[in-house]
Design a protein around this motif. Structure first.
Motif, short mmCIF file in Angstrom:
data_model
loop_
_atom_site.label_atom_id
_atom_site.label_comp_id
_atom_site.label_asym_id
_atom_site.label_seq_id
_atom_site.Cartn_x
_atom_site.Cartn_y
_atom_site.Cartn_z
N ARG A 240 0.80 -1.20 0.00
CA ARG A 240 0.00 0.00 0.00
C ARG A 240 0.85 1.27 0.00
O ARG A 240 0.42 2.31 -0.48
CB ARG A 240 -0.92 0.00 1.23
CG ARG A 240 -2.07 -1.00 1.13
CD ARG A 240 -3.09 -0.77 2.25
NE ARG A 240 -2.51 -0.99 3.57
CZ ARG A 240 -2.51 -2.16 4.19
NH1 ARG A 240 -3.04 -3.22 3.59
NH2 ARG A 240 -1.97 -2.29 5.38
N LEU A 241 2.08 1.17 0.54
CA LEU A 241 2.97 2.34 0.62
C LEU A 241 3.93 2.44 -0.56
O LEU A 241 4.89 3.24 -0.52
CB LEU A 241 3.78 2.30 1.93
CG LEU A 241 2.98 2.41 3.23
CD1 LEU A 241 3.90 2.24 4.42
CD2 LEU A 241 2.27 3.76 3.29
N ARG A 242 3.72 1.65 -1.60
CA ARG A 242 4.69 1.60 -2.71
C ARG A 242 4.84 2.98 -3.38
O ARG A 242 5.94 3.38 -3.76
CB ARG A 242 4.29 0.55 -3.72
CG ARG A 242 2.95 0.81 -4.43
CD ARG A 242 2.54 -0.41 -5.26
NE ARG A 242 1.32 -0.20 -6.03
CZ ARG A 242 0.09 -0.29 -5.54
NH1 ARG A 242 -0.07 -0.61 -4.25
NH2 ARG A 242 -0.96 -0.10 -6.32
N TYR A 243 3.73 3.72 -3.52
CA TYR A 243 3.82 5.04 -4.17
C TYR A 243 4.58 6.04 -3.30
O TYR A 243 5.35 6.88 -3.79
CB TYR A 243 2.42 5.57 -4.47
CG TYR A 243 1.67 4.72 -5.47
CD1 TYR A 243 2.09 4.64 -6.80
CD2 TYR A 243 0.55 3.98 -5.09
CE1 TYR A 243 1.40 3.85 -7.72
CE2 TYR A 243 -0.14 3.19 -6.00
CZ TYR A 243 0.28 3.12 -7.32
OH TYR A 243 -0.38 2.36 -8.22
N LEU A 244 4.40 5.95 -1.97
CA LEU A 244 5.13 6.83 -1.07
C LEU A 244 6.63 6.55 -1.11
O LEU A 244 7.46 7.46 -1.09
CB LEU A 244 4.59 6.67 0.36
CG LEU A 244 5.24 7.56 1.42
CD1 LEU A 244 5.06 9.03 1.08
CD2 LEU A 244 4.65 7.26 2.80
N ILE A 245 6.98 5.27 -1.20
CA ILE A 245 8.41 4.89 -1.27
C ILE A 245 9.03 5.43 -2.56
O ILE A 245 10.15 5.96 -2.58
CB ILE A 245 8.56 3.37 -1.17
CG1 ILE A 245 8.09 2.90 0.22
CG2 ILE A 245 9.99 2.95 -1.43
CD1 ILE A 245 8.04 1.39 0.36
N ILE A 246 8.31 5.27 -3.69
CA ILE A 246 8.83 5.75 -4.97
C ILE A 246 9.00 7.27 -4.92
O ILE A 246 10.00 7.83 -5.40
CB ILE A 246 7.88 5.33 -6.11
CG1 ILE A 246 7.90 3.81 -6.27
CG2 ILE A 246 8.29 6.01 -7.41
CD1 ILE A 246 6.89 3.28 -7.26
N ALA A 247 8.04 7.99 -4.33
CA ALA A 247 8.15 9.44 -4.24
C ALA A 247 9.35 9.86 -3.40
O ALA A 247 10.06 10.82 -3.72
CB ALA A 247 6.86 10.01 -3.64
N ALA A 248 9.62 9.14 -2.29
CA ALA A 248 10.77 9.46 -1.45
C ALA A 248 12.08 9.27 -2.21
O ALA A 248 13.02 10.07 -2.09
CB ALA A 248 10.75 8.60 -0.19
N LEU A 249 12.16 8.22 -3.02
CA LEU A 249 13.37 8.00 -3.82
C LEU A 249 13.58 9.12 -4.82
O LEU A 249 14.71 9.57 -5.06
CB LEU A 249 13.28 6.64 -4.54
CG LEU A 249 13.34 5.40 -3.64
CD1 LEU A 249 13.10 4.14 -4.47
CD2 LEU A 249 14.70 5.32 -2.95
#
Length: 402
Positions: A240-249
């Protein structure tokens, strides 16, 4: 201005407008105790500054100093300059058995031989000593090994002239050095057992990506256990947090890219380097080498509003033969980011009829393969520090001046 040496006779402390114009071009110049040896180059005189009667007096002063006319020189101080730079050696003229000959110093823009000292571009090279005969004691500016060495005479040349025929050539010895000891063999590397690789997840086409994120190998070899409920919760949260992780990268990539982007926008290059003065830098058509840097408040009749920074740089034309170097090719950048353009050749800081007392002259030509000393003059703030030289045709390299 023709290549060669130019001599200006003057008395320390006299007004600038009272000095005589330079005499030249000359070769085989040797300054001795209360006498001067010099030959006219190409056998002619030239009033290049249009000084009129003062030029006539300068010729008579030269003849008196060299003994061609009686009376001796009336002005005891001497300024030596030349468009190709000035080289000098402290010697014992005619001494066939001169021990420990001193190597050549230079190139310099101006060398001043006074009654008590010798200065080159503002650096003290030697001081007067002796009682019955005036000789020169070196200060060690040319090297600590020469500190306190005594020599009676000073010989001069430029890039296109030679020393006086009686000056013995300098032949440096090749001291023997002990062979370096062999380095001790490196200790043998200890073999370390590689850790066992983790077991890959089963390639079961029936498993979903969510199942594989929460997958963990079973403790038994016969089968794989179903994930525990807690592990499934962690896997679901990561999914569920995959988009947040990509944005942080993406944010991290942007942060670390800002310095390079700023460098490009400011005209710099991420791959630029800074070298020290004395290091040669090259472009397809030229090779440059900074020889000396000094600050002066006044050049002849020209007074700086802040201070003048004079950069002596040797420029070697690598072809074609008609190539020229322009002051607009050079920029001085301070540590604060301020940029200063070099004074143009029409500036009053260079030697001309309006400022005959300036010792700086812009070369007229640049023969292929010959290094020609160019005086770059920048008018900067007195508080400027950390100056670097930027050359238009060598954009990826800066030369540290201070």
């Amino acid at each position: 201005m023709e290549p060669g040496l130019y001599l200006t006779f003057f008395t320390e402390g006299e007004p600038m407008d009272g000095e005589l114009p330079p005499v030249g071009p000359l070769e085989h110049v040797v300054v001795r105790d209360r006498s001067l040896m010099a030959d006219l180059k190409d056998g002619g005189w030239s009033d290049i500054f249009g000084a009129g009667p003062r030029w006539t007096e300068a010729k008579h002063e030269f003849r008196r100093a060299t003994g061609m006319e009686p009376g001796g020189a009336k002005r005891p101080d001497l300024r030596v300059g030349g468009p190709e730079g000035v080289y000098l050696r402290f010697v014992s003229l005619g001494d066939a058995a001169e021990h420990d000959p001193i190597p050549e110093l230079g190139p310099y823009a101006v060398v001043v031989v006074g009654r008590h000292s010798v200065e080159a571009d503002g650096d003290p090279l030697a001081t007067r000593t002796g009682t019955t005969k005036n000789v020169w004691e070196l200060t060690g500016v040319g090297g600590s090994a020469f500190l306190g060495v005594i020599r009676p005479d000073i010989a001069f040349r430029t890039r296109s002239t030679t020393y006086h025929p009686e000056i013995k050539p300098f032949r440096p010895g090749a001291p023997r050095t002990a062979a370096p000891s062999r380095p001790a063999p490196a200790p043998a590397a200890t073999r370390v057992a590689a850790p066992a690789r983790p077991q890959r997840p089963p390639e079961d086409p029936g498993l979903t990506l969510r199942d594989r994120v929460g997958w963990k190998p079973a403790t038994t070899r016969s089968s794989y256990a179903d994930p525990e409920p807690e592990q499934r919760e962690w896997g679901g949260a990561a999914w569920r947090l995959r988009y947040l992780i990509i944005a942080a990268l993406l944010v991290l990539i942007g942060v670390f890219s800002v310095p390079s982007v700023r460098s490009l926008l400011s005209g710099g290059s991420p791959t630029s380097e800074t070298v020290a003065a004395g290091t040669s830098v090259s472009s397809p058509g030229w090779t440059y080498n900074v020889g000396s840097v000094r600050r002066v408040a006044r050049i002849g009749a020209s007074q700086a509003r802040g201070t003048y920074m004079v950069v002596q740089i040797a420029a070697t034309n690598r072809g074609p033969g008609a190539a020229q170097v322009s002051p607009s090719n050079f920029t001085l950048v301070a540590a604060s980011g301020e940029q200063y353009a070099a004074q143009p050749t029409t500036s009053g800081v260079y030697s001309s009829a309006a400022n005959p007392d300036s010792s700086y002259m812009w070369p007229a030509d640049f023969p292929v393969g010959r290094a020609v000393v160019v005086p770059l003059i920048f008018e900067v703030n007195a508080t400027t520090s950390g100056a670097q030289l930027v050359i238009l045709d060598v954009p990826t390299t800066r030369i540290r001046l201070e």
